[in-house]
Design an enzyme around this catalytic site. Structure first.
Site: not given
Ligand code: NAD
Length: 230
Positions: A172-173, A57, A87-88, A90, A105
């Protein structure tokens, strides 16, 4: 005094940078089981596998760039006191230029002692390997909040939400708690916005921009800047 804009972001804001989301059908977690890579039990069972998952990652992070969604949020800082709660794991908000970013997180660019949660070091793009030690002699682990672990930053995050004059939710979902519960700390009557291409269920009045962050964030930012300039 500037009004406060509090922003809650999730994996969706980084999707257009090329980082997989969590639950979308092409998401990262289609390829891995959470229980194998993102829990403390998994780490105890197979630390090398878990370290390698986060090393990958971290490598990926330095191959991607912030996108228009991250960049638009920076514009708000001239007009508002802006705080991003993400929550990211990155660092794309920081690299886009946002000043106040609270990570719920954890962060890929940091590691911490297995023995002392407060002994945190910057590792940038370096791998964490078995045998890599923190200054206290304990094994280094990723500075990530795994599923089932406490979320220490939820308290400062909830205090920020209580003080919001505007609240924006992006990508975020709203499935992962306690992050998803933060919206309940936002006082009634505070204007709330949601940017997400999917219909995310939120149990309070919210202005919905059903678009990707790359185009949708600009619409909300333009509206708030227009309000601040009145
Ligand atoms: P999730 O995957 O549950 O939800 C992602 C949301 O983003 C969905 O509602 C989706 O419709 C929406 N989405 C998809 N493409 C999009 C776009 N181009 N623009 C705007 N919205 C878009 O993610 P979550 O709710 O953040 O929960 C996931 C968990 O996973 C968190 O705890 C997080 O820490 C972790 N996570 C982090 C990363 C990162 O750091 N980039 C990546 C994956 C997961």
């Amino acid at each position: 005094m500037k009004k406060k804009v509090i922003i809650l972001t999730g994996a969706g804001i980084s999707a257009e940078s090329g980082i997989s989301t969590f639950r979308d059908s092409d998401g990262l977690w289609e390829q891995y089981r959470v229980e194998d890579v993102a829990t403390h039990e998994a780490y105890v069972r197979n630390p090398a596998l878990v370290l390698n998952f986060y090393n990958e990652r971290r490598h990926q992070l330095y191959e991607v760039e912030p996108n228009e969604g991250h960049r638009q949020l920076v514009r708000l800082e001239k007009y508002y006191d802006v705080h991003i709660i993400t929550q990211n794991i990155d660092n794309l908000h920081e690299r886009a230029g946002s000043t106040n970013v609270l990570h719920l997180h954890g962060e890929l660019g940091k590691a911490r002692s297995e023995r002392d949660d407060n002994l945190i070091i910057e590792i940038g793009d370096r791998d964490i390997k078995l045998g890599d030690k923190a200054p206290d002699g304990a094994q280094l682990r990723p500075h990530i909040v795994w599923f089932g672990e406490a979320v220490p930053n939820i308290e400062p995050a909830s205090h920020l939400c209580e003080k919001a004059d505007y609240f924006i939710v992006i990508g975020t979902s709203m499935n992962v708690y306690p992050a998803a519960g933060l919206i309940h700390y936002v006082p009634r009557g505070v204007p709330c916005y949601l940017v997400d291409p999917k219909a995310v269920p939120i149990s309070r009045p919210i202005k919905i921009v059903q678009e990707k962050a790359g185009t949708g964030v600009k619409k909300v930012v333009d509206e708030l800047i227009a309000l601040a300039s009145k």
